[in-house]
Design an enzyme around this catalytic site. Structure first.
Site: not given
Length: 450
Positions: A286-287
């Site tokens: 995930d970012v």
């Protein structure tokens, strides 16, 4: 020959060669300021004395990016930006041994004018000045480590003294490294300088990378570092990146989450770093998740890595800090998730449901302090937001996770999502990817607490 990186009516940015003084000194050797003035004089047919403002310095043996001011207004504004630390100065260094993955060094330094050296002292020593820097270890090879240094202050010989004092002196440093051999070149280089343009007010970043000598063992890692990417491992088939928070793994992920990552992606940065050669992400983070992520450098490697991940022979381990504590000290979570693509969220259930995918997660409680627990997590399956959604479902949301966690509790935390991919273990049989067989790549998660 002067290497120009950028120039306009207000700035001249160039690469300072190693072992060249920034300005004229008692040695009488050619200096960078004189060369730069001669360049301006000849290129623009200037008569008389050429103005060029010296707004910062590098030690004589150190090379890298330097900026000069071409007008007095630019000089005043740049000088102020260095004083107020609004400039961002990054250095690459090769140090002896294997330091921590991340560290902040804060010391008090005293300069001895008679010997032109500095040393670490205490705060009350006459003339002592506070010095601060952060470093991150990029990778280690043959007893030497490449580190990425972010300088917060500008003291005399600061990086050299602080790294030496921490037990990891810079390779070839004749003043502060007792293991240095006469004739070795110090492996310290100012590879990146980010400034605000004195008139346009836009942020500009200039880079240059060293070569030759001890740097030769880290050529590809330096290429990636100049594009903002720290590579823990590189060979002809694979790149393992130590991802920072706020950066997407792929260009598609960056586009989908542009508000969170500013459009940056490891995929595009690596493409730029390696001269337009494609890379192929084989799994994602995930970012806002930090840690280790894999890219293949060719289609054969992509096939081999993807196959190993699907067959679950590559072991991926994470650390997460959560609110609360699971009922058992260790265990396996077998849950079922349904992804809502429009909302980019995973709904979790205790039993199989139509359209639901199985999510298997192993965990172990490392420690519990002050209502928070540090967990070691091994992914058995790899589903969207699996760790975050699963832990929230059992009542232990990850610190800093506003999507699945407790927003009220997170108001006390401003240091981001406390989730990191810390270890990747490869099996003994990796087919044609021989360099990965039995290899373990590790980093550490150092979560900040408010």
């Amino acid at each position: 020959m002067l290497k120009i990186i950028y120039e306009d009516n207000h700035l001249l940015v160039c690469e300072k060669p190693i072992n060249m003084p920034v300005q004229a000194d008692s040695s009488g050797d050619t200096d960078l300021l004189t060369l730069a003035k001669e360049y301006i004089k000849h290129k623009y047919n200037k008569h008389g004395e050429v103005y060029l403002g010296l707004v910062h310095r590098l030690d004589r043996p150190v090379g890298g990016v330097m900026v000069f001011a071409r007008t007095s207004k630019a000089a005043a504004r740049l000088t102020n930006s260095f004083k107020t630390r609004s400039t961002i100065k990054r250095y690459a260094a090769i140090v002896m041994g294997k330091p921590r993955d991340h560290a902040n060094l804060r010391d008090w330094l005293v300069r001895d004018e008679s010997t032109n050296t500095s040393f670490v002292s205490n705060e009350n020593t006459t003339g002592a000045k506070e010095a601060s820097l952060d470093y991150a270890r990029v990778t280690t090879k043959n007893g030497l480590s490449l580190v990425d240094v972010l300088l917060h202050s500008g003291r005399h010989h600061q990086i050299r003294v602080q790294l030496s004092n921490s037990g990891f002196p810079i390779y070839g440093d004749q003043r502060y490294n007792r293991q240095a051999v006469v004739g070795q070149q110090i492996a310290l280089y100012a590879y990146s300088l980010s400034i605000e343009h004195p008139t346009m007010k836009t942020r500009m970043t200039f880079t240059s990378i060293p070569s030759g000598g001890a740097w030769s063992a880290f050529t590809e890692e330096l290429k990636a570092l100049s594009c903002g990417v720290r590579c823990s491992y590189i060979d002809e088939n694979v790149i393992c990146v130590n991802k920072r928070a706020g950066i997407a793994c792929t260009a598609a992920d960056a586009s989908a989450a542009s508000s969170g990552c500013g459009g940056n992606s490891l995929e595009t940065d690596l493409f730029s770093a390696f001269g337009g050669r494609e890379v192929y992400p084989v799994h994602r983070l995930d970012v806002m998740t930090t840690g280790l992520v894999l890219f293949a450098r060719n289609k054969n490697a992509e096939f081999g890595l993807t196959k190993a991940i699907k067959q679950r022979t590559i072991k991926k381990t994470y650390h997460a800090e959560v609110f609360g504590r699971p009922e058992s000290k260790h265990g396996r979570l077998t849950l079922y998730g349904i992804k809502d693509a429009e909302r980019s969220i995973m709904s979790v259930y205790d039993r199989p449901m139509p359209r639901a995918v199985e999510m298997i997660t192993d965990y172990r409680v490392i420690s519990t302090v002050g209502g928070r627990s540090l967990l070691e997590i091994e992914l058995v399956t790899g589903r969207t937001h699996q760790i975050r959604a699963s832990l929230a479902h059992i009542g232990c949301p990850i610190v800093g996770d506003d999507k699945y966690g407790d927003r009220t509790l997170n108001k006390t935390n401003k240091s981001g999502l406390h989730l990191a991919a810390v270890r990747i273990e490869f099996p003994q049989d990796m087919g044609s990817l021989k360099g990965l067989e039995g290899r373990v790549i590790e980093t550490s998660a150092e979560f900040e607490n408010d």
